[in-house]
Every structure is written in structure tokens, then in C-alpha cells.
Design a protein around this motif. Structure first.
Motif, PDB file in Angstrom:
ATOM      1  N   LEU A 107      30.235  -2.350  15.105  1.00  0.00           N
ATOM      2  CA  LEU A 107      29.868  -3.472  14.239  1.00  0.00           C
ATOM      3  C   LEU A 107      28.443  -3.302  13.709  1.00  0.00           C
ATOM      4  CD1 LEU A 107      31.070  -6.904  15.717  1.00  0.00           C
ATOM      5  CD2 LEU A 107      31.372  -6.068  13.391  1.00  0.00           C
ATOM      6  N   LEU A 108      27.532  -2.936  14.612  1.00  0.00           N
ATOM      7  CA  LEU A 108      26.122  -2.812  14.237  1.00  0.00           C
ATOM      8  C   LEU A 108      25.890  -1.608  13.335  1.00  0.00           C
ATOM      9  CD1 LEU A 108      24.756  -3.698  17.767  1.00  0.00           C
ATOM     10  CD2 LEU A 108      24.461  -5.089  15.703  1.00  0.00           C
ATOM     11  N   VAL A 109      26.592  -0.520  13.604  1.00  0.00           N
ATOM     12  CA  VAL A 109      26.476   0.666  12.746  1.00  0.00           C
ATOM     13  C   VAL A 109      27.193   0.431  11.422  1.00  0.00           C
ATOM     14  CG1 VAL A 109      27.134   3.099  12.505  1.00  0.00           C
ATOM     15  CG2 VAL A 109      26.187   2.272  14.672  1.00  0.00           C
ATOM     16  N   GLY A 110      28.395  -0.160  11.494  1.00  0.00           N
ATOM     17  CA  GLY A 110      29.171  -0.406  10.284  1.00  0.00           C
ATOM     18  C   GLY A 110      28.514  -1.395   9.354  1.00  0.00           C
ATOM     19  N   ALA A 111      27.670  -2.263   9.894  1.00  0.00           N
ATOM     20  CA  ALA A 111      26.970  -3.241   9.057  1.00  0.00           C
ATOM     21  C   ALA A 111      26.159  -2.549   7.978  1.00  0.00           C
ATOM     22  CB  ALA A 111      26.065  -4.116   9.922  1.00  0.00           C
ATOM     23  N   GLN A 112      25.600  -1.395   8.315  1.00  0.00           N
ATOM     24  CA  GLN A 112      24.801  -0.653   7.328  1.00  0.00           C
ATOM     25  C   GLN A 112      25.680  -0.189   6.170  1.00  0.00           C
ATOM     26  OE1 GLN A 112      22.351   2.390   9.359  1.00  0.00           O
ATOM     27  NE2 GLN A 112      22.746   1.289  11.261  1.00  0.00           N
ATOM     28  N   THR A 113      26.885   0.266   6.494  1.00  0.00           N
ATOM     29  CA  THR A 113      27.819   0.727   5.464  1.00  0.00           C
ATOM     30  C   THR A 113      28.356  -0.430   4.635  1.00  0.00           C
ATOM     31  OG1 THR A 113      28.457   2.580   6.897  1.00  0.00           O
ATOM     32  CG2 THR A 113      29.947   2.042   5.091  1.00  0.00           C
ATOM     33  N   LEU A 114      28.571  -1.581   5.289  1.00  0.00           N
ATOM     34  CA  LEU A 114      29.149  -2.735   4.610  1.00  0.00           C
ATOM     35  C   LEU A 114      28.129  -3.553   3.832  1.00  0.00           C
ATOM     36  CD1 LEU A 114      31.493  -4.016   7.472  1.00  0.00           C
ATOM     37  CD2 LEU A 114      32.207  -2.891   5.358  1.00  0.00           C
ATOM     38  N   GLY A 115      26.851  -3.256   4.022  1.00  0.00           N
ATOM     39  CA  GLY A 115      25.820  -4.039   3.352  1.00  0.00           C
ATOM     40  C   GLY A 115      25.590  -5.380   4.005  1.00  0.00           C
ATOM     41  N   VAL A 116      25.793  -5.444   5.318  1.00  0.00           N
ATOM     42  CA  VAL A 116      25.593  -6.679   6.081  1.00  0.00           C
ATOM     43  C   VAL A 116      24.208  -6.638   6.722  1.00  0.00           C
ATOM     44  CG1 VAL A 116      26.402  -8.020   8.069  1.00  0.00           C
ATOM     45  CG2 VAL A 116      28.057  -6.913   6.546  1.00  0.00           C
ATOM     46  N   GLU A 117      23.468  -7.721   6.600  1.00  0.00           N
ATOM     47  CA  GLU A 117      22.124  -7.775   7.179  1.00  0.00           C
ATOM     48  C   GLU A 117      22.196  -7.822   8.705  1.00  0.00           C
ATOM     49  OE1 GLU A 117      20.167 -11.123   5.496  1.00  0.00           O
ATOM     50  OE2 GLU A 117      20.151 -10.311   3.442  1.00  0.00           O
ATOM     51  N   GLN A 118      21.096  -7.395   9.357  1.00  0.00           N
ATOM     52  CA  GLN A 118      21.068  -7.334  10.813  1.00  0.00           C
ATOM     53  C   GLN A 118      21.377  -8.685  11.458  1.00  0.00           C
ATOM     54  OE1 GLN A 118      20.871  -4.816  12.760  1.00  0.00           O
ATOM     55  NE2 GLN A 118      19.780  -5.272  14.660  1.00  0.00           N
ATOM     56  N   ALA A 119      20.801  -9.756  10.932  1.00  0.00           N
ATOM     57  CA  ALA A 119      21.046 -11.083  11.507  1.00  0.00           C
ATOM     58  C   ALA A 119      22.521 -11.451  11.413  1.00  0.00           C
ATOM     59  CB  ALA A 119      20.197 -12.126  10.786  1.00  0.00           C
ATOM     60  N   GLN A 120      23.163 -11.086  10.298  1.00  0.00           N
ATOM     61  CA  GLN A 120      24.592 -11.352  10.141  1.00  0.00           C
ATOM     62  C   GLN A 120      25.413 -10.489  11.095  1.00  0.00           C
ATOM     63  OE1 GLN A 120      24.776 -10.586   5.835  1.00  0.00           O
ATOM     64  NE2 GLN A 120      25.379 -12.735   5.542  1.00  0.00           N
ATOM     65  N   ALA A 121      24.989  -9.241  11.273  1.00  0.00           N
ATOM     66  CA  ALA A 121      25.693  -8.347  12.187  1.00  0.00           C
ATOM     67  C   ALA A 121      25.673  -8.895  13.610  1.00  0.00           C
ATOM     68  CB  ALA A 121      25.063  -6.957  12.145  1.00  0.00           C
ATOM     69  N   ALA A 376      24.494  -2.259  23.179  1.00  0.00           N
ATOM     70  CA  ALA A 376      25.060  -1.907  21.872  1.00  0.00           C
ATOM     71  C   ALA A 376      23.965  -1.776  20.817  1.00  0.00           C
ATOM     72  CB  ALA A 376      26.090  -2.947  21.449  1.00  0.00           C
ATOM     73  N   LEU A 377      22.999  -2.677  20.851  1.00  0.00           N
ATOM     74  CA  LEU A 377      21.873  -2.603  19.912  1.00  0.00           C
ATOM     75  C   LEU A 377      21.079  -1.317  20.118  1.00  0.00           C
ATOM     76  CD1 LEU A 377      20.585  -6.284  19.955  1.00  0.00           C
ATOM     77  CD2 LEU A 377      21.066  -4.959  17.879  1.00  0.00           C
ATOM     78  N   SER A 378      20.776  -1.020  21.375  1.00  0.00           N
ATOM     79  CA  SER A 378      20.010   0.187  21.682  1.00  0.00           C
ATOM     80  C   SER A 378      20.759   1.441  21.261  1.00  0.00           C
ATOM     81  CB  SER A 378      19.710   0.226  23.178  1.00  0.00           C
ATOM     82  OG  SER A 378      19.096   1.454  23.543  1.00  0.00           O
ATOM     83  N   TYR A 379      22.044   1.467  21.559  1.00  0.00           N
ATOM     84  CA  TYR A 379      22.801   2.683  21.241  1.00  0.00           C
ATOM     85  C   TYR A 379      23.050   2.820  19.743  1.00  0.00           C
ATOM     86  CZ  TYR A 379      25.560   6.795  22.007  1.00  0.00           C
ATOM     87  OH  TYR A 379      25.999   8.107  21.993  1.00  0.00           O
ATOM     88  N   SER A 380      23.158   1.715  19.025  1.00  0.00           N
ATOM     89  CA  SER A 380      23.326   1.815  17.566  1.00  0.00           C
ATOM     90  C   SER A 380      22.109   2.490  16.945  1.00  0.00           C
ATOM     91  CB  SER A 380      23.560   0.434  16.953  1.00  0.00           C
ATOM     92  OG  SER A 380      22.413  -0.385  17.056  1.00  0.00           O
ATOM     93  N   ARG A 381      20.935   2.245  17.522  1.00  0.00           N
ATOM     94  CA  ARG A 381      19.730   2.935  17.037  1.00  0.00           C
ATOM     95  C   ARG A 381      19.786   4.415  17.387  1.00  0.00           C
ATOM     96  NH1 ARG A 381      17.409  -2.264  18.454  1.00  0.00           N
ATOM     97  NH2 ARG A 381      17.012  -1.603  20.600  1.00  0.00           N
ATOM     98  N   GLN A 382      20.347   4.735  18.553  1.00  0.00           N
ATOM     99  CA  GLN A 382      20.511   6.139  18.937  1.00  0.00           C
ATOM    100  C   GLN A 382      21.480   6.853  17.995  1.00  0.00           C
ATOM    101  OE1 GLN A 382      18.884   7.886  21.475  1.00  0.00           O
ATOM    102  NE2 GLN A 382      19.814   9.627  20.400  1.00  0.00           N
ATOM    103  N   VAL A 383      22.540   6.152  17.601  1.00  0.00           N
ATOM    104  CA  VAL A 383      23.506   6.734  16.660  1.00  0.00           C
ATOM    105  C   VAL A 383      22.814   7.122  15.359  1.00  0.00           C
ATOM    106  CG1 VAL A 383      25.549   6.259  15.235  1.00  0.00           C
ATOM    107  CG2 VAL A 383      25.506   5.568  17.640  1.00  0.00           C
ATOM    108  N   ARG A 384      21.935   6.264  14.888  1.00  0.00           N
ATOM    109  CA  ARG A 384      21.225   6.574  13.636  1.00  0.00           C
ATOM    110  C   ARG A 384      20.351   7.816  13.794  1.00  0.00           C
ATOM    111  NH1 ARG A 384      20.706   4.746   8.857  1.00  0.00           N
ATOM    112  NH2 ARG A 384      18.861   5.177   7.608  1.00  0.00           N
ATOM    113  N   LEU A 385      19.645   7.926  14.904  1.00  0.00           N
ATOM    114  CA  LEU A 385      18.807   9.111  15.145  1.00  0.00           C
ATOM    115  C   LEU A 385      19.679  10.364  15.234  1.00  0.00           C
ATOM    116  CD1 LEU A 385      16.288   7.687  17.789  1.00  0.00           C
ATOM    117  CD2 LEU A 385      15.833   8.175  15.367  1.00  0.00           C
ATOM    118  N   ASP A 386      20.801  10.253  15.924  1.00  0.00           N
ATOM    119  CA  ASP A 386      21.712  11.400  16.054  1.00  0.00           C
ATOM    120  C   ASP A 386      22.286  11.797  14.703  1.00  0.00           C
ATOM    121  OD1 ASP A 386      21.275  11.490  18.758  1.00  0.00           O
ATOM    122  OD2 ASP A 386      23.176  10.533  19.312  1.00  0.00           O
TER     123      ASP A 386
END
Length: 403
Positions: A107-121, A376-386
Motif C-alpha cells: 500500500l505504501l509503495v503503491g501509493a507512489q505509483t497511484l499518486g496518493v499522498e503519504q497521509a492518505q496512504a 511496513a513504513l520502515s520497509y517501504s523506505r528500504q524498498v525505495r533504496l533497493d
């Protein structure tokens, strides 16, 4: 000993796959962060903490690769349309929080693709967990069909009802000299060599011999199938069978099952399955209220395959069509929370999974929810770095790239 690089971990997991389709997988992963997440389920569980309070959650039959795009519509073996979880390749007995963390991260990673803001995610994450826990306390698994669906899901199922098998055949095949043949477009299908084609035909012939009407399953054509992201490169075929004639052929999906990517990381005992395909099919039958048509196991020595009726790719729910209407997206995520809960309840008490009393108790607790969201928040940031690291290394690590 130095830890292996990200690329080495990805390469090791995908070793032995069909190079042509593996390149397609890597290209998809390079182009989009959500595709990268989909293609690296193994990294998620390699990185999962071995020591964590989240591992104390009830044991569930989890789908393993729980993410936004592993839900979709399909026609059941009763020919009615349903919306449900639809990928059980990685299914395994594990703490239910593994499934939940994977979904929240998606959800948190997909929000970037969907154009959903962090607060909405974050609100979507809360909606998912609230829906999931409510259904656990109710402990009554249901299902989503056209008559009970709402919003984007109802629209999807109504469209599926209007699509006939001939529509799918016309989309995926061509007619040459009065005979249908699979369309080889390099997008959904690729050519198959004569040896592999004959082997697939023999597999289906052996399956057909055990059916009431063997002639129905007579193979007309075979091609290598391109579908998904995580499994791209594994043996997979689209098969056109005789069915009831030229305009009533059926399309089947035959997929090799190498085993769950989660297997190396679970510490609780697992049942002994006759084959990996038996694991997938048994879990799908248990997890869904109604299963897709022709869902079966085909064994070939130590190798095993899952056979099912081919479902059109466009019958997945495309969340990008939320069109800026947040409530539409929120309702879909709430439904997904229900479906995950219903799967865990429906398979409860089976081969080591938690019983109904445990699910109700877990649903009433709240102490696990914030740690889960924090992870989930922490790992979503790790996904972006990876993902950024993967993009940087992509070109230089491809076969044939110059040193």
C-alpha cells in the motif's frame, strides 16, 4: 564474510529461469517501484526480522505474496463471477502478520505509483487493518460476488459478465485457413520449441485421460506465457484446447511450481505435500469460497504444475482508475482487508493454523497494530533504496553488458 550485494541476491533467486522472460521481469522492475516490490518477494522475507514480537501472532495459511495486485475477478467452476485473492504460489503456514506487513508495505509503495499522498496512504493502511480486525472478531467468512459487490469491484464484475469466451479467443488468437492459433505477440505470448510443445501436449493428454470427456482437452496449440512479475521466467504456458469446437475452444494456464519463496524463513513445521503444485491447489481450494474452473495438479516426476482456466489480464482491478476519488480507493482497500481475514478464518484449524477462538482474540487486540505499521513504513523506505540501487546496477549486470 561480506553480505552479498542486492543484485547478487536477486540473481541467485532467479537462477535458471528462461532468459527471455527474465529480462522482461527485470525491465518491469527497473521501470516501476511497485513492479520491483512484486518481483522481489524473496527480499521481503530475507529481510524479515527473525526475532520480533510480530512473529508471535497466530499461525495462518497466508498467501505469502500479499499485495494490491494479487486480488482480482474470475469465473468460478460454477461459472459465476467472484472477486478474491488470486495468487497462492507462495502460500505457506506462517504468522498472519507476515501477510499483513507485506500488504501494508505494498500500500505504501503503491501509493507512489497511484499518486496518493503519504497521509492518505496511512489512512488506507488504517482502513485495511480496521476491516481485517473487525472481520476476525465476527469470525464469519463470506465472499464477494456481483450481487454483493460495490463501487469499483461491482463495475469490474459487471464487465466480466458481459465478456464471452469468444471475446477472449478473438483477443488471444488468430484464424488461419479456418483454424484458430494462439497469437504470438511478444506481450502475452512467445513461441515454444517443438520439444517443449510436445512435452506439454503429453502432460495435458495424461490429465485428459483421467477426465470424463478426454476429447474436450485435446490440445490445439501451445505458447510460452508472459504474465505477472514475480514468476516471470518460470516455466509457464498458455494452452488452447478443443473444448466444444473452433469458436468454443478454452484457454488454459499451466504453471510450474518450484516451491514457496518463504520456505527458507519459516520456523514452524509445515505439512508434507506430495508436490509443490498440490500445496498451491489445496490452499487455493481452501482459501477461496469458490475456485476457478479446471484448477488441478499435474505431476511430471519431481516437477509439478498448476493447471487452471486462463483468466483475462484486464479482469484485474486497476486501482489507478480511482481518479482522485479517495473514498473509492478506501472502499476497495476495506474489501481487501475483509478478504484477507476471510482467508485466514476459512483455513483456520486446518493443518496447524489458528482456530476461531484465537482469531477472535487476535482481532480484539490492538497492541500489534502500531508495530506492524511501523515496520511496513520502515520497509517501504528500504524498498525505495533497493529499487534505486537496482536501477543503477541494471544495465551493467545484464548478460552481454560490457565490463
Amino acid at each position: 564474510m561480506q553480505n552479498p550485494s542486492l543484485w547478487a541476491r536477486i540473481e541467485a533467486f532467479n537462477k535458471g529461469r528462461d532468459p527471455e522472460r527474465l529480462l522482461l521481469k527485470y525491465q518491469a522492475m527497473q521501470n516501476d517501484i511497485f513492479s520491483f516490490l512484486r518481483g522481489t518477494c524473496h527480499l521481503f522475507y530475507q529481510d524479515w526480522p527473525q526475532v520480533s514480537e510480530l512473529n508471535q501472532a497466530p499461525l495462518a495459511w497466508i498467501s505469502g505474496d500479499q499485495h494490491l495486485e494479487n486480488f482480482g475477478s474470475y469465473k468460478g467452476d460454477n461459472r459465476l463471477s467472484y472477486f478474491d485473492l488470486n495468487d497462492f504460489d507462495e502460500a505457506i503456514l506462517a504468522p498472519c502478520t507476515w501477510d499483513l506487513a507485506r500488504f501494508l508495505c505494498s500500500l505504501l509503495v503503491g501509493a507512489q505509483t497511484l499518486g496518493v499522498e503519504q497521509a492518505q496512504a496511512l489512512k488506507l493502511c488504517e482502513a485495511f487493518m480496521s476491516s481485517y480486525t473487525y472481520e476476525l472478531t465476527e469470525c464469519k467468512p463470506r465472499w464477494i460476488e456481483r450481487s454483493t459487490a460495490t463501487g469499483m469491484i461491482r463495475y469490474l464484475l459487471k464487465n466480466l459478465k458481459r465478456r464471452s469466451r469468444v471475446d477472449l479467443l478473438n483477443e488471444r488468437t488468430t484464424i488461419h485457413h479456418g483454424e484458430r492459433r494462439l497469437k504470438l505477440d511478444g506481450i502475452k505470448t512467445l513461441p515454444i520449441n517443438a520439444e517443449d510443445k510436445q512435452r506439454v501436449i503429453e502432460l495435458i493428454d495424461r490429465f485428459a485421460a483421467r477426465q470424463e470427456k478426454p476429447e474436450f482437452f485435446h490440445v490445439v496449440d501451445v505458447a510460452r506465457r508472459i504474465a505477472g512479475v514475480g514468476s516471470l521466467g518460470l516455466e509457464r504456458y498458455v494452452i488452447m484446447i478443443q473444448g466444444k469446437g473452433t469458436d468454443n475452444h478454452y484457454l488454459l494456464d499451466l504453471k510450474y511450481q518450484p516451491g514457496s519463496a518463504l520456505s527458507p524463513y519459516v520456523t514452524n513445521a509445515q505439512p508434507l505435500w506430495q508436490s509443490e503444485a498440490e500445496r498451491v491447489v489445496a490452499l487455493q481450494h481452501r482459501s477461496q469460497a469458490i475456485s476457478p474452473a479446471f484448477l488441478s495438479v499435474i505431476n511430471e516426476g519431481k516437477r509439478s504444475y498448476v493447471l487452471r482456466e486462463l483468466m483475462p489480464q484486464q479482469d484485474r482491478l486497476h486501482l489507478r482508475h480511482w481518479n482522485g476519488k479517495f473514498q473509492r480507493l478506501q472502499k476497495v482497500v476495506q474489501i481487501m482487508g475483509k478478504l484477507v481475514a476471510w482467508q485466514h478464518i476459512r483455513t483456520g484449524g486446518w493443518k496447524g493454523s489458528a482456530i476461531a477462538d484465537e482469531w477472535q482474540s487476535f482481532g480484539q487486540k490492538s497492541d500489534w497494530q502500531q508495530p506492524l505499521l511501523d515496520y511496513a513504513l520502515s520497509y517501504s523506505r528500504q524498498v525505495r533504496l533497493d529499487w534505486l540501487s537496482f536501477k543503477e546496477d541494471f544495465g551493467s549486470n545484464l548478460p552481454g553488458a560490457s565490463d
